[in-house]
Scaffold this motif. Structure first.
Motif, short mmCIF file in Angstrom:
data_model
loop_
_atom_site.label_atom_id
_atom_site.label_comp_id
_atom_site.label_asym_id
_atom_site.label_seq_id
_atom_site.Cartn_x
_atom_site.Cartn_y
_atom_site.Cartn_z
N LEU A 142 0.84 -1.19 0.00
CA LEU A 142 0.00 0.00 0.00
C LEU A 142 0.88 1.24 0.00
O LEU A 142 1.85 1.33 0.74
N THR A 143 0.51 2.22 -0.74
CA THR A 143 1.29 3.45 -0.83
C THR A 143 0.48 4.62 -0.29
O THR A 143 -0.73 4.52 -0.12
N ASN A 144 1.16 5.70 -0.03
CA ASN A 144 0.47 6.89 0.46
C ASN A 144 -0.51 7.41 -0.57
O ASN A 144 -0.17 7.50 -1.74
N CYS A 145 -1.70 7.73 -0.11
CA CYS A 145 -2.63 8.38 -1.03
C CYS A 145 -2.22 9.84 -1.17
O CYS A 145 -1.36 10.33 -0.45
N SER A 146 -2.86 10.54 -2.09
CA SER A 146 -2.43 11.91 -2.36
C SER A 146 -2.71 12.84 -1.19
O SER A 146 -2.15 13.91 -1.09
N SER A 147 -3.62 12.45 -0.30
CA SER A 147 -3.86 13.25 0.91
C SER A 147 -4.45 12.37 1.99
O SER A 147 -4.99 11.31 1.72
N ASP A 148 -4.31 12.81 3.24
CA ASP A 148 -4.87 12.04 4.34
C ASP A 148 -6.38 11.93 4.21
O ASP A 148 -6.99 10.93 4.55
N THR B 89 -2.80 7.99 -10.07
CA THR B 89 -2.26 8.88 -11.10
C THR B 89 -1.07 9.69 -10.57
O THR B 89 -0.28 10.21 -11.36
N GLN B 90 -0.96 9.79 -9.24
CA GLN B 90 0.15 10.56 -8.66
C GLN B 90 1.43 9.75 -8.52
O GLN B 90 2.53 10.31 -8.55
N THR C 297 3.85 8.26 -22.03
CA THR C 297 4.32 6.93 -21.65
C THR C 297 3.85 6.57 -20.25
O THR C 297 3.45 5.42 -19.99
N VAL C 298 3.87 7.55 -19.34
CA VAL C 298 3.33 7.34 -17.99
C VAL C 298 1.84 7.00 -18.07
O VAL C 298 1.37 6.06 -17.41
#
Length: 409
Positions: free
Chosen positions: A18-24, A44-45, A60-61
């Protein structure tokens, strides 16, 4: 089967992290909305976190992101040389479009003639003409919203006459691959070939001058030994070294940032340990693939089930690594001596691609020729079978693709 076919063409010069979401707040919202479902780590981030090239172009991303997400609902259907290889030499639209009314979602091309020793970059040179035709096809596919992928049937470094081990002496087979590694006698030769590949990457541009994203799968089907880069002719470490050098040279030395890299053995691997035995590492691979003709060679549902289990193995690895899964080559070639298999596309292949909730982003058939076809063109007996396959819920031709080169807002 496919390798024999290529030879004819050549001889005629033709753990979920799991990775950090763009905000809490987003993270809290997700937990409140659906606390029992793990969130998809890819956003997308953070796309480039999972890609080979942190400096990849925005198109490409977007392609990486959209291919990964596509597999949740669709499988993109493609074909090698779709715009210039036709059954019975019946030109015009791609044979897939002749059958279904729509072009494929993916176009396969090859650096084979582009890097051939006989390509002298002159307008009257046959190999150079093939290079220009390939470039034109790639641009046309991109303009249609299609996905582009390149393989590379690179001639061996000694005489540059063939990519088949069967055409080489025992000594050549034992030394050819090692010779292109850093420090090897043919390493500079290999760099020159990569320079040509890089020049193509860097000159493939869309109508607004943007670089066209390409999926590149070097040294494919390496678990077999029909090619000079096959398992009998290099150790796992030597294979990894060559693959890593190829990526590093293109990306870091030549400044190629419009490539996704595909790892693409044949169908011999049945366990994750075996599949990853020559894997160059997450920093070097965007797409986990497999070429598989054998399991579909008139083996019915038994073969389709075997193929599905191998694809599930790859898809499970890809889910853990946040990579893309693909059936990078497949097909059953129909010729005057080999009749179509009833429901091959709509039942056997489709079940292999979709059973057990696997997520496969694309499938690619090999090219049609005058004397045989992998995809029916609309005038043969299994036309309806392919059309049924192409219109099934998870199948996607170009008309069913989202905008692959734009990140969703």
């Amino acid at each position: 089967m496919k390798t024999t076919f290529l030879k004819i063409a050549f001889l005629s010069l033709s753990v979920l992290a799991l990775t950090n979401c763009s905000s809490d707040k987003e993270s809290q919202d997700e937990i409140i909305i659906n606390p029992l479902v793990q969130t998809d780590p890819l956003t997308t981030q953070n796309v480039t976190t999972y890609m080979v090239d942190a400096n990849a172009t925005k198109e490409t991303v977007a392609l990486f992101y959209n291919l990964k997400k596509l597999a949740k609902t669709k499988v993109a259907i493609g074909q090698q040389d779709a715009f210039n290889s036709f059954y019975q030499d019946n030109g015009g639209d791609s044979d897939i479009k002749k059958n279904t009314g729509y072009d494929p979602a993916l176009l396969g091309s090859d650096f084979m003639f582009i890097t051939d020793k006989n390509n002298n970059n002159q307008a009257d040179n046959w190999f150079y003409q093939q290079e220009q035709k390939t470039i034109s096809d790639v641009k046309a596919a991109y303009a249609k919203g299609m996905i582009n992928t390149f393989s590379w049937h690179l001639r061996e470094p000694n005489n540059e006459n063939s990519f088949y081990a069967a055409d080489m002496t025992a000594d050549q087979k034992a030394t050819a691959f090692k010779s292109i590694l850093p420090g090897g006698v043919n390493h500079e030769w290999y760099k020159t070939k990569l320079d040509k590949v890089a020049s193509v990457f860097l000159n493939l541009k869309g109508s607004n001058g943007e670089l066209i994203p390409i999926i590149f799968r070097p040294f494919h089907e390496f678990d077999g030994s029909w090619f000079w880069w096959g398992a009998n002719f290099c150790t796992p470490e030597e294979y990894k070294t060559a693959y890593q050098f190829t990526v590093d040279y293109l990306k870091n030395t030549k400044g190629v940032h419009n490539a996704l890299y595909a790892f693409s053995p044949d169908n011999s691997y049945t366990t994750p340990e075996n599949y990853l035995s020559r894997y160059p590492g997450d920093k070097y691979v965007d797409i986990l693939g497999m070429d598989n003709y054998g399991d579909f060679d008139n083996q019915g549902q038994t073969g389709a089930t075997k193929a599905n289990s191998k694809l599930k193995m790859i898809a499970d690895i890809a889910k853990t690594k946040v990579k893309i899964t693909a059936l990078t080559e497949t097909g059953y070639q129909v010729t005057s001596a080999k009749t179509p298999i009833t429901d091959w596309f709509s039942t056997f292949l489709y079940s292999a691609l979709t059973s057990n909730n696997i997520e496969v982003s694309y499938v690619m058939f090999w090219n049609n020729t005058k004397d045989g076809y992998y995809v029916p063109n609309g005038s043969v007996s299994n036309t309806a079978d392919f059309k049924t396959f192409a219109t099934k819920p998870k199948s996607a031709l170009v008309n069913s693709l989202p905008k692959m080169y734009e990140l969703p807002k």
